[in-house]
Design a protein around this motif. Structure first.
Motif, PDB file in Angstrom:
ATOM      1  N   GLU A  18       0.756  -1.066   0.029  1.00 39.70           N
ATOM      2  CA  GLU A  18       0.046  -0.100  -0.093  1.00 39.70           C
ATOM      3  C   GLU A  18       0.808   1.348   0.133  1.00 39.70           C
ATOM      4  O   GLU A  18       0.490   2.321  -0.652  1.00 39.70           O
ATOM      5  CB  GLU A  18      -0.949   0.018   1.427  1.00 39.70           C
ATOM      6  CG  GLU A  18      -2.070  -0.893   1.020  1.00 39.70           C
ATOM      7  CD  GLU A  18      -3.112  -0.846   2.376  1.00 39.70           C
ATOM      8  OE1 GLU A  18      -4.229  -0.862   2.224  1.00 39.70           O
ATOM      9  OE2 GLU A  18      -2.320  -0.765   3.441  1.00 39.70           O
ATOM     10  N   ARG A  39      -3.408   3.633   7.692  1.00 42.11           N
ATOM     11  CA  ARG A  39      -4.146   2.173   7.554  1.00 42.11           C
ATOM     12  C   ARG A  39      -5.121   2.060   8.972  1.00 42.11           C
ATOM     13  O   ARG A  39      -4.460   2.065   9.775  1.00 42.11           O
ATOM     14  CB  ARG A  39      -3.065   0.994   7.366  1.00 42.11           C
ATOM     15  CG  ARG A  39      -3.322  -0.245   7.757  1.00 42.11           C
ATOM     16  CD  ARG A  39      -4.833  -0.650   7.105  1.00 42.11           C
ATOM     17  NE  ARG A  39      -4.729  -0.655   5.899  1.00 42.11           N
ATOM     18  CZ  ARG A  39      -5.988  -0.708   5.062  1.00 42.11           C
ATOM     19  NH1 ARG A  39      -7.176  -0.586   5.688  1.00 42.11           N
ATOM     20  NH2 ARG A  39      -6.159  -0.583   4.022  1.00 42.11           N
ATOM     21  N   GLU A  42     -10.661  -0.746   8.934  1.00 40.90           N
ATOM     22  CA  GLU A  42     -11.642  -1.041   7.996  1.00 40.90           C
ATOM     23  C   GLU A  42     -11.600  -0.342   6.586  1.00 40.90           C
ATOM     24  O   GLU A  42     -12.049  -0.700   5.804  1.00 40.90           O
ATOM     25  CB  GLU A  42     -13.004  -0.621   8.594  1.00 40.90           C
ATOM     26  CG  GLU A  42     -13.573  -1.175   9.654  1.00 40.90           C
ATOM     27  CD  GLU A  42     -13.704  -2.716   9.296  1.00 40.90           C
ATOM     28  OE1 GLU A  42     -14.315  -2.923   8.199  1.00 40.90           O
ATOM     29  OE2 GLU A  42     -13.434  -3.660  10.327  1.00 40.90           O
ATOM     30  N   ARG A  43     -10.272   0.534   6.644  1.00 44.13           N
ATOM     31  CA  ARG A  43     -10.157   1.373   5.404  1.00 44.13           C
ATOM     32  C   ARG A  43      -8.669   1.669   5.381  1.00 44.13           C
ATOM     33  O   ARG A  43      -8.000   1.693   6.292  1.00 44.13           O
ATOM     34  CB  ARG A  43     -11.057   2.529   5.336  1.00 44.13           C
ATOM     35  CG  ARG A  43     -10.939   3.295   6.645  1.00 44.13           C
ATOM     36  CD  ARG A  43     -11.783   4.507   6.727  1.00 44.13           C
ATOM     37  NE  ARG A  43     -11.321   5.207   8.065  1.00 44.13           N
ATOM     38  CZ  ARG A  43     -12.301   5.852   8.543  1.00 44.13           C
ATOM     39  NH1 ARG A  43     -13.440   6.403   7.988  1.00 44.13           N
ATOM     40  NH2 ARG A  43     -12.000   6.887   9.533  1.00 44.13           N
ATOM     41  N   LEU A  44      -8.283   2.556   4.254  1.00 47.14           N
ATOM     42  CA  LEU A  44      -7.134   3.195   3.967  1.00 47.14           C
ATOM     43  C   LEU A  44      -7.521   4.654   3.959  1.00 47.14           C
ATOM     44  O   LEU A  44      -8.199   5.020   2.835  1.00 47.14           O
ATOM     45  CB  LEU A  44      -6.403   2.900   2.861  1.00 47.14           C
ATOM     46  CG  LEU A  44      -4.989   3.340   2.730  1.00 47.14           C
ATOM     47  CD1 LEU A  44      -4.015   3.293   3.573  1.00 47.14           C
ATOM     48  CD2 LEU A  44      -4.487   3.050   1.225  1.00 47.14           C
ATOM     49  N   ARG A  75      -8.315   3.336  -5.188  1.00 50.37           N
ATOM     50  CA  ARG A  75      -8.855   1.949  -4.872  1.00 50.37           C
ATOM     51  C   ARG A  75      -8.102   1.007  -5.789  1.00 50.37           C
ATOM     52  O   ARG A  75      -7.694  -0.080  -5.204  1.00 50.37           O
ATOM     53  CB  ARG A  75      -9.994   1.961  -4.870  1.00 50.37           C
ATOM     54  CG  ARG A  75     -10.846   2.483  -3.579  1.00 50.37           C
ATOM     55  CD  ARG A  75     -12.406   2.204  -4.009  1.00 50.37           C
ATOM     56  NE  ARG A  75     -12.965   3.052  -4.836  1.00 50.37           N
ATOM     57  CZ  ARG A  75     -13.507   4.137  -5.001  1.00 50.37           C
ATOM     58  NH1 ARG A  75     -13.316   5.029  -3.844  1.00 50.37           N
ATOM     59  NH2 ARG A  75     -13.891   5.084  -5.742  1.00 50.37           N
ATOM     60  N   THR A  78      -4.201   0.577  -4.860  1.00 51.53           N
ATOM     61  CA  THR A  78      -3.762  -0.054  -3.488  1.00 51.53           C
ATOM     62  C   THR A  78      -4.598  -1.441  -3.071  1.00 51.53           C
ATOM     63  O   THR A  78      -4.467  -2.199  -2.183  1.00 51.53           O
ATOM     64  CB  THR A  78      -4.176   0.919  -2.252  1.00 51.53           C
ATOM     65  OG1 THR A  78      -5.588   1.216  -2.249  1.00 51.53           O
ATOM     66  CG2 THR A  78      -3.235   2.131  -2.555  1.00 51.53           C
ATOM     67  N   SER A  80      -7.489  -1.412  -1.848  1.00 49.87           N
ATOM     68  CA  SER A  80      -8.184  -1.254  -0.395  1.00 49.87           C
ATOM     69  C   SER A  80      -9.289  -0.454  -0.548  1.00 49.87           C
ATOM     70  O   SER A  80      -9.521   0.398  -1.604  1.00 49.87           O
ATOM     71  CB  SER A  80      -7.162  -0.838   0.598  1.00 49.87           C
ATOM     72  OG  SER A  80      -6.058  -1.598   0.886  1.00 49.87           O
ATOM     73  N   GLN A  81     -10.016  -0.409   0.234  1.00 51.00           N
ATOM     74  CA  GLN A  81     -11.266   0.463   0.445  1.00 51.00           C
ATOM     75  C   GLN A  81     -10.579   1.954   0.986  1.00 51.00           C
ATOM     76  O   GLN A  81      -9.873   1.834   2.106  1.00 51.00           O
ATOM     77  CB  GLN A  81     -12.313   0.136   1.753  1.00 51.00           C
ATOM     78  CG  GLN A  81     -13.489   1.067   1.706  1.00 51.00           C
ATOM     79  CD  GLN A  81     -14.097   1.128   0.650  1.00 51.00           C
ATOM     80  OE1 GLN A  81     -14.399   0.279  -0.447  1.00 51.00           O
ATOM     81  NE2 GLN A  81     -15.031   2.045   0.343  1.00 51.00           N
TER      82      GLN A  81
END
Length: 121
Positions: A18, A39, A42-44, A75, A78, A80-81
């Motif tokens: 990330e 980080r 639940e999210r970045l 998104r 990465t 990620s959310q």
């Protein structure tokens, strides 16, 4: 916990997929002055400072014109959310981080307000 905004007052960070993705994205975005990646469970969270317009200090036109594209790119890169946030220089002191939050990126080489000491250059 508050985000430390002094780039010289941070502990070393582990390099992650990330953080590398954030560094590559920051490098490709000349309008982004500074970027923090946090980080959380639940999210970045990606917090950015944008270069103001040439005719003033307004960052909102660039923010609103590009928020969806930038969030989508982050998104995708990465995996990620992502919660993308804008910060203005005048309120930099108030970034709260959840207790489980870990700073994975603090990118500022494009920020002219940060004076790097000679030994870093």
């Amino acid at each position: 916990m508050k985000l430390c905004l002094d780039p010289y007052d941070v502990a070393p960070r582990d390099v992650t997929a990330e953080s590398l993705a954030l560094a590559g994205w920051y490098d490709s975005q000349p309008a982004i002055r500074r970027l923090w990646g946090i980080r959380e469970a639940e999210r970045l969270r990606v917090i950015i400072a944008i270069e103001p317009t040439l005719d003033g200090d307004d960052v909102y036109p660039a923010w609103f014109a590009n928020i969806d594209v930038r969030a989508s790119e982050l998104r995708r890169s990465t995996g990620s959310q992502v919660q993308l946030e804008l910060i203005q220089e005048s309120r930099c002191g108030g970034i709260e981080i959840e207790d489980d939050g870990v700073i994975i990126a603090d990118l500022f080489w494009r920020d002219a307000t940060v004076n790097l000491p000679n030994e870093v250059l």
